[in-house]
Design a protein around this motif. Structure first.
Motif, mmCIF file in Angstrom:
data_model
loop_
_atom_site.group_PDB
_atom_site.id
_atom_site.type_symbol
_atom_site.label_atom_id
_atom_site.label_comp_id
_atom_site.label_asym_id
_atom_site.label_seq_id
_atom_site.Cartn_x
_atom_site.Cartn_y
_atom_site.Cartn_z
ATOM 1 N N ASP A 9 -4.571 4.517 -3.052
ATOM 2 C CA ASP A 9 -3.429 5.086 -2.321
ATOM 3 C C ASP A 9 -2.637 6.143 -3.075
ATOM 4 O O ASP A 9 -1.846 6.851 -2.481
ATOM 5 N N SER A 57 -1.941 11.700 -0.024
ATOM 6 C CA SER A 57 -1.412 11.107 -1.236
ATOM 7 C C SER A 57 -0.137 11.773 -1.728
ATOM 8 O O SER A 57 0.348 11.440 -2.789
ATOM 9 N N SER A 100 0.843 -1.197 0.000
ATOM 10 C CA SER A 100 0.000 0.000 0.000
ATOM 11 C C SER A 100 0.880 1.249 0.000
ATOM 12 O O SER A 100 1.990 1.250 0.519
ATOM 13 N N PHE A 101 0.396 2.278 -0.588
ATOM 14 C CA PHE A 101 1.039 3.592 -0.693
ATOM 15 C C PHE A 101 2.288 3.607 -1.564
ATOM 16 O O PHE A 101 2.982 4.612 -1.608
#
Lengths: 441, 241, 422
Positions: free
Chosen positions: C85, C363, B186-187
């Protein structure tokens, strides 16, 4: 008598603390939060003032005598000793019975809608039967030295009602669902209405039913005559937009919590609060003023609610989780606590043969790990360290916290108070007192 | 860098011969890893990903010479282990976890779900240079040359010719894979922003694929197991031979 | 007060922007070539010296955010496989493209003739233009601006950038435009840039006054609009900054604070430095949380994202390519973490701030990485308290007004209490 009130509208419970002019706690109240904020405030305020009166009664207070002072008074109000006194227990009983009557009336009102018309008489009779039995149960709940699982009307009444409803329901006649629906509709009405004359009414009923001697009646009469002036009030709590206070009387829950913790433990520098829906890490200075804070206010993981989900999944009561976790002998490493998948993860692990107590121990540690991360972000764990919030009553959580703090920061004095649920309200009351003295000065 | 390392090592200098020796040692290590990957691709049941991952990862915490020997031993031992049987699994290429290392349980989950990973970009740092570095000549020049022109493809590297999926398609073909699994932490902007570009190319080439994302250090694999299992089944049940 | 208060400079910058979108909407039919590029590292003078039109997708995204269009764009991009994400500017842009590429002012946007990938201070730019390249199949000029990890510009880095200008950027600009590189023209535009930059810095530094005549964050985003976008190096920018400066001079003379959407700020109660980009989808609500409490932002780092001018740098016509290289290298998110902390410390001291507030954007990795460390470090060095709030650039789902207001109010009450004790 001039007092200052602090009211903390939490997500699960609403608290009030009353301080006298010297800053000692003279009364506290707690009630379950409800949708109408004004009512929640009024109810908890009433509760707190009831406590004030009872503590004055128990000390045989007259206008000329002062309450005995304990220098560590913030630890607990002086009225704790009379908690189970005969008079107060009767008072509580009458409070409960009064609410029960209102519940009965509301349920009858709910039963009179068109959808139940076909069987409204039978339904009405059954509701009466159930509430009659609940009335009997009430006397047991409020017998001297009885152990109640909760002091909130909603909890006690729901428990009894559901028990009786499941016993008496008949799927072919009045179903359990119908009975639940009656309760659900009625309880909202009961919870969201205020009864202005409650104290006097319940007190005279209590004096009568407890066969109070004349000496006690005299004290009661004197105490009830004392005028208590609420010289200042500060409100705090989550979702403060809708707090029923003017803007000047609202303080952030962070500040209230920090000041409250400082009052309870003057040497505290770091405060961790794991509440139902959020977690706060607060650093305070020697004056109890917040110097920095971090919040988790957007993720259920790491908050008390997570334990609630786990308890549901495991079919346990919340207070059973800690003790079970402490029986763990094997280390199970759980790294994430995403609440959404809590159930699935639990089932997976049980299927893999992991024991419930080991999984629970791992879960407790995982929650505390998230708290450690928040603490680090807020500036670390300084001496002394105070742990507040519902999760602080969980022995397994406390043990995990002690371990992790020691591992990461070395020895720290860990302060936990059984009264920590009042921390925010205490801080708010202190702010109220401070504001007043500043104006007066 | 050379000067900094010398200072760290407490030496006056690091000379060309030192560098050449080091290059040779790492060439060996890269060669054995290439061998391992080749063997794994041929017979993935002998070299499960969850195991290969641990053996590779050891390379980040031990001297390369020892690691090389360890890997040779592993290859030998696995070949000789008769209890390792071929299973009715799907052959997949796994991509996207080149930097943030996945929890071991995730890799186990993929295999239990019926996937034989025949190539991946895990621990890509150990395999960053795709060929031996020249030992003759100026070692720094050789390292730079290799770094610029013979290094692995990755979502974090700019593709001047615009062909982001080249290595993936090549690997899929070369390894006789049946599908591609794109899994990113994630990210991770590089891997996650890459995915739509890889996916559109995979679609054009008719390569079956599935994508998901995992959270760092997660222990929750139920969803991944479902998805990988369904994917693996679908390849075996519905793909044209 | 139902109408939002606007001053002449505000109206001018709005017109400049909308005129630019107009010009862009006619570009294709008029045969004008368009170069897409980024705010940090934007080579506006160079691009315009070839008569090429610059288009900045970041500006499109933030404008879409302010006009409440971005939510739909982002959902569209996610439907096409983009993760929750990733950078919401990218998703907003991709979504806008998927929905017909109509710009935020309702006018169509032209396709790019060149993607000028000025890779400055943000890795995501690289993926962004790779994604656009896939959609448009047009040439890309990649300018790799190295990260200033040592905290100071070194000659190798400057030369590396200049070499690329020579070998990669200028040839591609020549190819696309059909014109030859005209250094004299470039010099002239850089001369105008420096004039505008002088006035901009004067405006930013006016916040050192008490009360500050400007809000250097919410107001600041309007002030940096022209210089960060398609106008640096043009006479329009020079005129705008001259006008803005005059307005601020008058405010100082009258002892006035900043203009807010709800009118003149009555009382400056808190002076804050803010680190991090603003939230665009709830921009006005977010600002209101500040000015309702009398909180004025006296310095911000976001207003340096497209160029850092208040530490002495100016574009220099005498050294055109060198100063363009230096400009790129000096953009805020291209600076090392220690350099960013030093800058924040300077701002807290020189602008006499009561506290530091960090708006951490979900973000945006470029800004976010290290912000907690920065908070702790500034608290340690300056003694002023810091607060940390979390939101996003243009995804409306990630702005929780109640939570943010709670944190801001707690922070301001904290500042109050500290003053009361002090």
């Amino acid at each position: 008598m001039r007092v200052f009130a602090g009211i903390d509208l939490g997500s699960t419970t609403t608290k009030a603390v009353i301080l006298d002019e010297e800053g000692h706690v003279v009364g506290r109240g707690i009630t379950n939060s409800r949708s109408n904020y004004d009512v929640a405030c009024a109810v908890v305020r009433d509760e707190a003032f009831v406590r004030v009166r009872f503590s004055m009664i128990s000390e045989g207070r007259t206008p000329s005598s002062a309450l005995p002072r304990d220098s560590a008074a913030f630890a607990a109000p002086a009225d704790e000793g009379v908690r189970h006194s005969d008079l107060e227990t009767h008072f509580r009983l009458h409070q409960y019975l009064f609410n029960l009557d209102r519940l009965r009336a509301s349920m009858h009102a709910a039963s009179e809608t068109s959808r139940h018309r076909a069987y409204v008489r039978d339904l009405g009779a059954l509701l009466d039967h159930i509430t009659d039995r609940m009335r009997e149960r009430a006397y047991e709940h409020f017998a001297p030295n009885a152990n109640r699982k909760s002091d909130f009307f909603r909890d006690l009444a729901a428990s009894d009602y559901m028990h009786l409803a499941s016993e008496l329901a008949d799927p072919k006649a009045i179903s359990f669902e119908t009975l639940c629906a009656m309760f659900d509709a009625a309880i909202l009405v009961v919870e969201n209405s205020i009864d202005a004359q409650s104290f006097e009414r319940h007190m005279s009923a209590a004096l009568a039913s407890s066969n109070a001697p004349q000496s006690l009646r005299d004290v009661v009469e004197r105490v009830c005559a004392i005028e208590i002036e609420e010289a200042g009030t500060v409100g705090t709590g989550y979702g403060r937009q809708r707090l029923p206070f003017p803007k000047e009387q609202i303080r952030s829950e962070i500040l209230c919590h920090g000041l409250g913790a400082h009052a309870m433990f003057p040497r505290t520098r770091t405060v961790l609060d794991i509440g139902g829906q959020d977690t706060k890490a607060i650093q305070v200075d020697a004056n109890g003023i917040v110097t920095s804070f971090q919040m988790n206010d957007r993720c259920a993981a790491g908050c008390g609610r997570y334990l609630g989900y786990i308890a549901d999944e495991m079919n346990l009561a919340l207070h059973e989780l800690g003790p079970l976790a402490q029986q763990s002998r094997n280390h199970v490493k759980i790294n994430s606590t995403c609440t959404v998948f809590a159930g699935a993860e639990l089932r997976d692990r049980l299927a893999l043969g992991q024991k419930r107590e080991d999984i629970l121990a791992g879960l407790h540690r995982a929650i505390i790990l998230r708290a450690m991360s928040l603490l680090a972000r807020s500036g670390g764990v300084e001496d002394e360290f105070t742990f507040t919030g519902g999760v602080a009553r969980n022995a397994a959580a406390v043990a995990a916290l002690r371990d992790l703090v020691r591992e990461n920061y070395g020895e720290r004095t860990l302060n936990i108070s059984a009264d920590s649920i009042y921390t925010g309200a205490l801080g708010a009351a202190l702010f109220a007192r401070r504001a007043e003295s500043r104006i007066a000065a | 860098m050379r000067d900094d390392f010398a200072r760290l090592a407490g030496r006056d200098e690091i000379d060309d011969d030192d560098l050449r020796d080091s290059i040779a040692i790492y060439n060996d290590n890269r060669a054995v890893i290439r061998d391992l990957y080749r063997e794994r691709s041929r017979a993935p049941w002998l070299f499960p990903l969850s195991e290969v991952f641990l053996f590779l990862r050891a390379g980040n915490v031990m001297p390369p010479e020892e690691h090389t020997m360890l890997l040779r031993d592993y290859i030998r031992a696995a070949r000789q282990d008769e209890s390792r049987r071929e299973q009715d699994h799907s052959r997949v290429v796994l991509a996207g976890m080149f930097c943030e290392q996945p929890p071991h349980g995730l890799l186990v989950t993929l295999e239990r779900a019926g996937c034989d990973v025949v190539d991946d970009d895990l621990l890509v740092g150990l395999r960053w240079l795709t060929r031996d570095v020249d030992v003759e000549g100026d070692p720094l020049e050789n390292l730079v040359e290799a770094y610029l022109f013979a290094s692995a493809s990755s979502a974090s590297r700019y593709a001047p010719d615009g062909d982001r999926a080249k290595w993936l398609i090549d690997s899929y073909t070369r390894n006789n894979a049946e599908g591609v699994i794109l899994c990113a932490p994630s990210f991770c902007d590089p891997a996650l922003l890459d995915q739509p570009m890889l996916v559109s190319r995979l679609d054009r080439e008719g390569v079956p694929h599935t994508e998901f994302k995992y959270a760092e250090d997660t222990g929750q694999f139920a969803v991944i197991r479902e998805q990988a299992g369904t994917f693996s089944d679908s390849i075996r049940l519905w793909s044209t031979p | 007060m139902s109408d939002v208060q606007k001053e002449a400079s505000m109206l001018l910058q709005k017109r400049l922007l909308s005129d630019h979108f107009d010009v862009l909407s006619h570009a294709t039919e008029e045969g004008r070539k368009v170069v897409y590029t980024f705010v940090p590292g934007n080579l506006n003078e160079l691009v315009r010296s070839f008569d090429l039109l610059p288009l900045l997708p970041e500006i499109n995204a933030l404008q879409s955010g302010m006009r409440k269009l971005s939510g739909n764009y982002i959902t569209e991009a996610e439907k096409h496989g983009h993760s929750e994400d990733v950078c919401t500017y990218v998703k907003c842009d991709i979504g806008q493209l998927l929905k017909g590429n109509i710009g935020p002012t309702g006018k169509p946007l032209p396709k790019p003739d060149l993607l000028l990938l000025s890779y400055t201070g943000c890795f995501t730019f690289l993926k962004w233009f790779e994604l656009l390249r896939e959609q448009y199949d047009c040439p890309v000029a990649m300018l790799h601006v190295p990260y200033q990890s040592n905290g100071a510009l070194d000659e190798h880095q400057r030369q590396y950038v200049i070499d690329q200008l020579h070998s990669e950027v200028i040839p591609k600009l020549e190819q696309v435009s059909g014109k030859k590189y005209d250094e004299d023209r470039l010099r002239e535009m850089l001369r105008l840039s420096a004039i505008a930059e002088d006035d901009l810095v004067w405006v930013l530094e006016s916040a050192k006054h008490t009360p500050s005549p400007i809000d250097a964050y919410f107001g600041g985003v309007y002030y940096v609009g022209p210089i960060f976008s398609a106008f640096r190096g043009t006479q329009s920018a020079v005129d705008y900054y001259a006008l803005l400066r005059r307005e601020i001079e008058e405010r100082i003379a009258a002892g006035l604070g900043p203009v807010t959407p709800d009118g003149q700020l009555k009382e400056e109660r808190y002076r804050l430095v803010v680190e991090g980009p603003p939230n665009w989808t709830s921009f006005r609500d977010f600002w209101r949380m500040f000015y309702d409490e009398g909180a004025v932002v006296v310095a911000s780092t976001y207003t340096k994202v497209g160029g850092l001018y208040d530490t002495g740098f100016r574009h220099d016509p005498a050294h055109p390519l060198e100063s363009l290289a230096d400009y790129c290298l000096g953009c805020y998110t291209n600076l090392s973490l220690p350099a960013r902390v030093d800058l924040l410390e300077r701002y807290v001291r020189e602008y006499n701030a009561d506290g530091l507030l960090i708006n951490s954007v979900k973000s945006c990795n470029s800004f976010s990485v290290g912000q907690l460390l920065m908070l702790r470090e500034i608290e340690k060095r300056t003694g002023v308290p810091g607060a940390f709030i979390e939101s996003d650039l243009v995804d409306p789902r990630y702005f929780s007004a109640a939570n943010i207001k709670n944190r801001i109010e707690s922070f301001l009450q904290m500042l109050d209490q500290r003053r009361a004790i002090a």
